[in-house]
Design a protein around this motif. Structure first.
Motif, PDB file in Angstrom:
ATOM      1  N   VAL A   1       0.858  -1.185   0.000  1.00  0.00           N
ATOM      2  CA  VAL A   1       0.000   0.000   0.000  1.00  0.00           C
ATOM      3  C   VAL A   1       0.896   1.237   0.000  1.00  0.00           C
ATOM      4  CG1 VAL A   1      -1.796   1.254   1.217  1.00  0.00           C
ATOM      5  CG2 VAL A   1      -1.789  -1.249   1.257  1.00  0.00           C
ATOM      6  N   THR A   2       0.725   2.080  -1.001  1.00  0.00           N
ATOM      7  CA  THR A   2       1.569   3.254  -1.183  1.00  0.00           C
ATOM      8  C   THR A   2       0.760   4.523  -0.958  1.00  0.00           C
ATOM      9  OG1 THR A   2       2.867   2.063  -2.840  1.00  0.00           O
ATOM     10  CG2 THR A   2       3.113   4.454  -2.766  1.00  0.00           C
ATOM     11  N   GLN A   3       1.278   5.398  -0.115  1.00  0.00           N
ATOM     12  CA  GLN A   3       0.613   6.670   0.141  1.00  0.00           C
ATOM     13  C   GLN A   3       1.501   7.830  -0.299  1.00  0.00           C
ATOM     14  OE1 GLN A   3      -1.039   5.386   4.443  1.00  0.00           O
ATOM     15  NE2 GLN A   3      -1.751   7.403   3.751  1.00  0.00           N
ATOM     16  N   THR A   4       0.891   8.808  -0.930  1.00  0.00           N
ATOM     17  CA  THR A   4       1.598  10.031  -1.303  1.00  0.00           C
ATOM     18  C   THR A   4       0.723  11.247  -1.023  1.00  0.00           C
ATOM     19  OG1 THR A   4       0.796   9.776  -3.567  1.00  0.00           O
ATOM     20  CG2 THR A   4       3.021   8.966  -3.098  1.00  0.00           C
ATOM     21  N   PRO A   5       1.325  12.368  -0.611  1.00  0.00           N
ATOM     22  CA  PRO A   5       2.738  12.499  -0.255  1.00  0.00           C
ATOM     23  C   PRO A   5       3.009  11.908   1.125  1.00  0.00           C
ATOM     24  CG  PRO A   5       1.600  14.548   0.185  1.00  0.00           C
ATOM     25  CD  PRO A   5       0.571  13.629  -0.420  1.00  0.00           C
ATOM     26  N   ARG A   6       4.247  11.795   1.511  1.00  0.00           N
ATOM     27  CA  ARG A   6       4.585  11.327   2.851  1.00  0.00           C
ATOM     28  C   ARG A   6       4.409  12.432   3.882  1.00  0.00           C
ATOM     29  NH1 ARG A   6       7.633   6.919   3.931  1.00  0.00           N
ATOM     30  NH2 ARG A   6       6.894   7.396   6.047  1.00  0.00           N
ATOM     31  N   HIS A   7       4.664  13.670   3.464  1.00  0.00           N
ATOM     32  CA  HIS A   7       4.510  14.824   4.348  1.00  0.00           C
ATOM     33  C   HIS A   7       3.777  15.913   3.580  1.00  0.00           C
ATOM     34  CE1 HIS A   7       7.425  13.207   7.293  1.00  0.00           C
ATOM     35  NE2 HIS A   7       8.060  12.766   6.233  1.00  0.00           N
ATOM     36  N   LEU A   8       2.927  16.643   4.301  1.00  0.00           N
ATOM     37  CA  LEU A   8       2.172  17.729   3.687  1.00  0.00           C
ATOM     38  C   LEU A   8       1.950  18.822   4.705  1.00  0.00           C
ATOM     39  CD1 LEU A   8       0.533  18.831   1.277  1.00  0.00           C
ATOM     40  CD2 LEU A   8      -1.445  17.586   2.170  1.00  0.00           C
ATOM     41  N   VAL A   9       2.321  20.036   4.320  1.00  0.00           N
ATOM     42  CA  VAL A   9       2.034  21.211   5.141  1.00  0.00           C
ATOM     43  C   VAL A   9       1.083  22.075   4.334  1.00  0.00           C
ATOM     44  CG1 VAL A   9       2.962  23.237   6.304  1.00  0.00           C
ATOM     45  CG2 VAL A   9       4.310  21.124   6.221  1.00  0.00           C
ATOM     46  N   MET A  10      -0.040  22.429   4.933  1.00  0.00           N
ATOM     47  CA  MET A  10      -1.007  23.231   4.203  1.00  0.00           C
ATOM     48  C   MET A  10      -1.624  24.287   5.100  1.00  0.00           C
ATOM     49  SD  MET A  10      -4.063  20.441   3.637  1.00  0.00           S
ATOM     50  CE  MET A  10      -5.271  21.603   2.999  1.00  0.00           C
ATOM     51  N   GLY A  11      -1.971  25.409   4.463  1.00  0.00           N
ATOM     52  CA  GLY A  11      -2.669  26.462   5.178  1.00  0.00           C
ATOM     53  C   GLY A  11      -4.144  26.134   5.288  1.00  0.00           C
ATOM     54  N   MET A  12      -4.809  26.850   6.169  1.00  0.00           N
ATOM     55  CA  MET A  12      -6.213  26.554   6.444  1.00  0.00           C
ATOM     56  C   MET A  12      -7.128  26.852   5.263  1.00  0.00           C
ATOM     57  SD  MET A  12      -6.767  27.471  10.459  1.00  0.00           S
ATOM     58  CE  MET A  12      -6.009  29.075  10.454  1.00  0.00           C
ATOM     59  N   THR A  13      -6.657  27.643   4.305  1.00  0.00           N
ATOM     60  CA  THR A  13      -7.509  27.962   3.159  1.00  0.00           C
ATOM     61  C   THR A  13      -7.173  27.113   1.928  1.00  0.00           C
ATOM     62  OG1 THR A  13      -6.010  29.735   2.500  1.00  0.00           O
ATOM     63  CG2 THR A  13      -7.855  30.321   3.946  1.00  0.00           C
TER      64      THR A  13
END
Lengths: 114, 114
Positions: B4-16
């Motif tokens: 099972v492969t997940q992408t991305p491994r890391h994600l930084v996102m703003g609230m909008t």
């Protein structure tokens, strides 16, 4: 509803010592039971499972667990701890109302000291 | 690729922001899941997709939207998230009944909402 209680959020053992991680479940009928391990920055990996039959279940990496209906327990053991066993361990119980849902405990962090 | 492969491994996102998490399984399984893992809390089932059953946890906010175009792919669409949504999001799959056979997990996406 099914629930899982893992006694001890953190267990520390010496290398070569016995590992015992406790799991008690709540279910009106004997459930299916699972132990998973999670290493840092990884997903969960299945260690072993109890479905039916023999109550002593052997898993990977030398771990085993015994289903005790009278005690509603499914404790995980390993005779001799390795440094590589340091990880977080999760107990899970199957749902009675869904074919797909598992309910997980909060996890036990195992530390192995040299 | 296997498992099972997940992408991305890391994600930084703003609230909008709007973003999507992707999960792909190469095991021939016929059920897929999204779980949320927050510190000090049990794993929380968010969504299940299978041929027979789609399960949604009613406590999951509508800012999380799943999509399962086929049995091998699963997405989690995110929009207007809150800081408390920061967590590890785990995808899993199972062959048939997850409650009996257990899951295979991906490595997760570490989401940080700023």
């Amino acid at each position: 509803a099914q629930s899982v209680t893992q006694l001890g959020s953190h267990v520390s053992v010496s290398e070569g010592a016995l590992v015992l991680l406790r799991c008690n479940y709540s279910s009106s009928v004997p459930p299916y039971l699972f132990w998973y391990v999670q290493y840092p920055n990884q997903g969960l990996q299945l260690l072993l499972k109890y479905t039916t039959g023999a109550t002593l279940v052997k898993g990977i990496n030398g771990f085993e667990a015994e289903f005790k209906k009278s005690e509603t327990s499914f404790h995980l053991t390993k005779p001799s701890a390795h440094m590589s066993d340091a990880a977080e361990y999760f107990c899970a119980v199957s749902s009675l109302v869904s074919n797909y849902k598992l309910t997980f405990g909060k996890g036990t962090l195992l530390t192995v000291n040299p | 690729e296997t498992g099972v492969t997940q992408t991305p491994r890391h994600l930084v996102m703003g609230m909008t922001n709007k973003k999507s998490l992707k999960c792909e399984q190469h095991l021939g399984h016929n059920a897929m899941y999204w779980y949320k893992q927050s510190a000090k809390k049990p794993l929380e089932l968010m969504f299940v997709y299978s041929l027979e059953e789609r399960v949604e946890n009613n406590s999951v906010p509508s800012r999380f939207s799943p999509e399962c175009p086929n049995s091998s792919h699963l997405f989690l669409h995110l929009h207007t998230l809150q800081p408390e949504d920061s967590a590890l999001y785990l995808c899993a799959s199972s062959s048939g009944s997850g409650r009996r056979y257990g899951y295979t997990f991906g490595s997760g996406t570490r989401l940080t909402v700023v």
